[in-house]
Motif scaffolding. Structure first.
Motif, short mmCIF file in Angstrom:
data_model
loop_
_atom_site.label_atom_id
_atom_site.label_comp_id
_atom_site.label_asym_id
_atom_site.label_seq_id
_atom_site.Cartn_x
_atom_site.Cartn_y
_atom_site.Cartn_z
N ASP A 16 15.63 -24.90 46.86
CA ASP A 16 14.68 -24.11 47.62
C ASP A 16 13.23 -24.40 47.22
N LYS A 17 12.86 -23.95 46.03
CA LYS A 17 11.48 -24.09 45.58
C LYS A 17 11.37 -24.87 44.28
N ASP A 18 12.48 -25.47 43.86
CA ASP A 18 12.48 -26.23 42.61
C ASP A 18 12.04 -27.67 42.86
N VAL A 19 11.55 -28.32 41.81
CA VAL A 19 11.17 -29.73 41.91
C VAL A 19 11.63 -30.45 40.65
N ILE A 20 11.76 -31.77 40.77
CA ILE A 20 11.98 -32.63 39.62
C ILE A 20 10.76 -33.53 39.47
N LEU A 21 10.15 -33.47 38.31
CA LEU A 21 8.99 -34.31 38.01
C LEU A 21 9.45 -35.56 37.28
N THR A 22 8.94 -36.70 37.69
CA THR A 22 9.11 -37.91 36.90
C THR A 22 7.79 -38.13 36.17
N ILE A 23 7.85 -38.08 34.84
CA ILE A 23 6.64 -38.09 34.02
C ILE A 23 6.70 -39.27 33.05
N LEU A 24 5.61 -40.01 32.98
CA LEU A 24 5.46 -41.03 31.95
C LEU A 24 4.88 -40.34 30.73
N THR A 25 5.68 -40.21 29.67
CA THR A 25 5.26 -39.46 28.50
C THR A 25 4.82 -40.38 27.36
N LYS A 26 4.05 -39.82 26.48
CA LYS A 26 3.56 -40.57 25.32
C LYS A 26 4.67 -40.83 24.31
N ASP A 27 5.55 -39.86 24.12
CA ASP A 27 6.51 -39.92 23.02
C ASP A 27 7.96 -40.18 23.43
N PHE A 28 8.28 -40.01 24.72
CA PHE A 28 9.69 -40.11 25.13
C PHE A 28 9.91 -41.07 26.29
N GLY A 29 8.91 -41.85 26.64
CA GLY A 29 9.06 -42.77 27.76
C GLY A 29 9.02 -42.04 29.09
N LYS A 30 9.69 -42.60 30.06
CA LYS A 30 9.73 -42.01 31.41
C LYS A 30 10.88 -41.00 31.47
N LYS A 31 10.56 -39.76 31.88
CA LYS A 31 11.58 -38.71 31.89
C LYS A 31 11.52 -37.92 33.19
N ASN A 32 12.69 -37.41 33.58
CA ASN A 32 12.78 -36.46 34.69
C ASN A 32 12.84 -35.05 34.12
N ILE A 33 11.93 -34.20 34.58
CA ILE A 33 11.84 -32.82 34.08
C ILE A 33 12.02 -31.86 35.26
N TYR A 34 12.96 -30.95 35.11
CA TYR A 34 13.25 -29.96 36.16
C TYR A 34 12.29 -28.78 36.03
N VAL A 35 11.75 -28.34 37.18
CA VAL A 35 10.82 -27.21 37.21
C VAL A 35 11.34 -26.17 38.19
N ARG A 36 11.60 -24.99 37.71
CA ARG A 36 12.12 -23.92 38.56
C ARG A 36 10.99 -23.23 39.34
N SER A 37 11.25 -22.99 40.62
CA SER A 37 10.37 -22.18 41.48
C SER A 37 8.93 -22.70 41.54
N TYR A 38 8.75 -24.00 41.41
CA TYR A 38 7.38 -24.54 41.41
C TYR A 38 6.66 -24.27 42.73
N LEU A 39 7.41 -24.31 43.84
CA LEU A 39 6.79 -24.14 45.15
C LEU A 39 6.56 -22.67 45.52
N ASP A 40 6.89 -21.78 44.63
CA ASP A 40 6.61 -20.35 44.83
C ASP A 40 5.17 -20.08 44.39
N PRO A 41 4.30 -19.60 45.30
CA PRO A 41 2.89 -19.36 44.93
C PRO A 41 2.71 -18.39 43.76
N LYS A 42 3.74 -17.61 43.46
CA LYS A 42 3.63 -16.62 42.39
C LYS A 42 3.92 -17.22 41.01
#
Length: 237
Positions: A16-42
């Motif tokens: 619904d409002k969740d997203v998965i971020l693909t982030i190039l990190t300094k310490d862990f390389g490229k990672k997928n990070i799950y974010v709950r309710s990111y698209l909820d304005p609240k």
């Protein structure tokens, strides 16, 4: 719990409002990070995780071996890029190459350093040069450079024109049909990128040919097209 800094390369909606971020990190390389309710304005994360953003964040590893965002501090957002399609497309090329070529969770702090450098300096008069430098450094740090500046078939050094095929360089006399040829100064430009104080020397009229060659070389490696580079031709500065 883990803490690091990183640059968001991709934001993919799930459920619904969740997203998965693909982030190039300094310490862990490229990672997928799950974010709950990111698209909820609240939510506290709303509007702070756009592509590209430079962030410091915390995350945990869940029982299903995925990663969940638990804390965030935005170091810098780059929303101004959205108002410059040409600039954003140049960023997208560097981002797409990184996404396709860098294995997940393979730590490479130097690649992270150069990508951050590319992102912060991209909004300049020499934006194409900075993209070329990043692509060259990425290929070198990934183990694909240096390229031999001689023909892979006849051994002729510094051919006046050359092409790339199967990650090898060939002169115009050895490969004639159906290939895109480049003048030898493209290789010379790439070579100069490894000289001392090269950043002060960036001044090259044939930069589009250099980028064209680098993209072709990368496409030979990944065996697929870099789609954002095709978009570049349709976007004006």
């Amino acid at each position: 719990m883990y803490k690091t800094e990183g640059i968001i390369l991709r934001n993919t909606g799930v459920k619904d409002k969740d997203v998965i971020l693909t982030i190039l990190t300094k310490d862990f390389g490229k990672k997928n990070i799950y974010v709950r309710s990111y698209l909820d304005p609240k939510t506290k994360y709303f509007g702070r995780l756009e592509v590209p953003s430079h962030i410091e964040f915390m995350f945990i590893k869940r029982k299903n071996s995925t990663y969940l965002l638990t804390g965030l501090e935005q170091i810098r957002g780059f929303c101004d890029m959205f108002y410059n399609p040409y600039l954003y497309t140049l960023f997208s090329i560097g981002s797409e190459v990184t996404l396709k070529m860098l294995p997940y969770e393979e730590r490479n702090e130097l690649i992270y350093k150069w990508f951050k450098w590319f992102l912060y300096f991209l909004n300049s008069k020499k934006m194409e040069e900075y993209l070329a430098v990043y692509l060259i450094r990425f290929l070198y740090l990934s183990g694909f450079f240096p390229i031999k500046n001689r023909c892979g078939k006849c051994g002729k050094k510094n051919p006046l024109y050359f092409t790339v095929s199967g990650l090898e360089i060939f002169c115009i006399d050895c490969v004639k049909d159906g290939k895109r040829f480049y003048p030898s100064y493209v290789l010379e430009y790439i070579k100069r990128m490894f000289e001392k104080d090269f950043l002060k020397k960036i001044q090259f009229k044939g930069i589009k040919e250099v980028i064209d060659f680098l993209i072709l070389f990368i496409e030979e490696i990944v065996e697929e097209k870099i789609l954002s580079y095709r978009v570049l031709a349709t976007v004006g500065k």
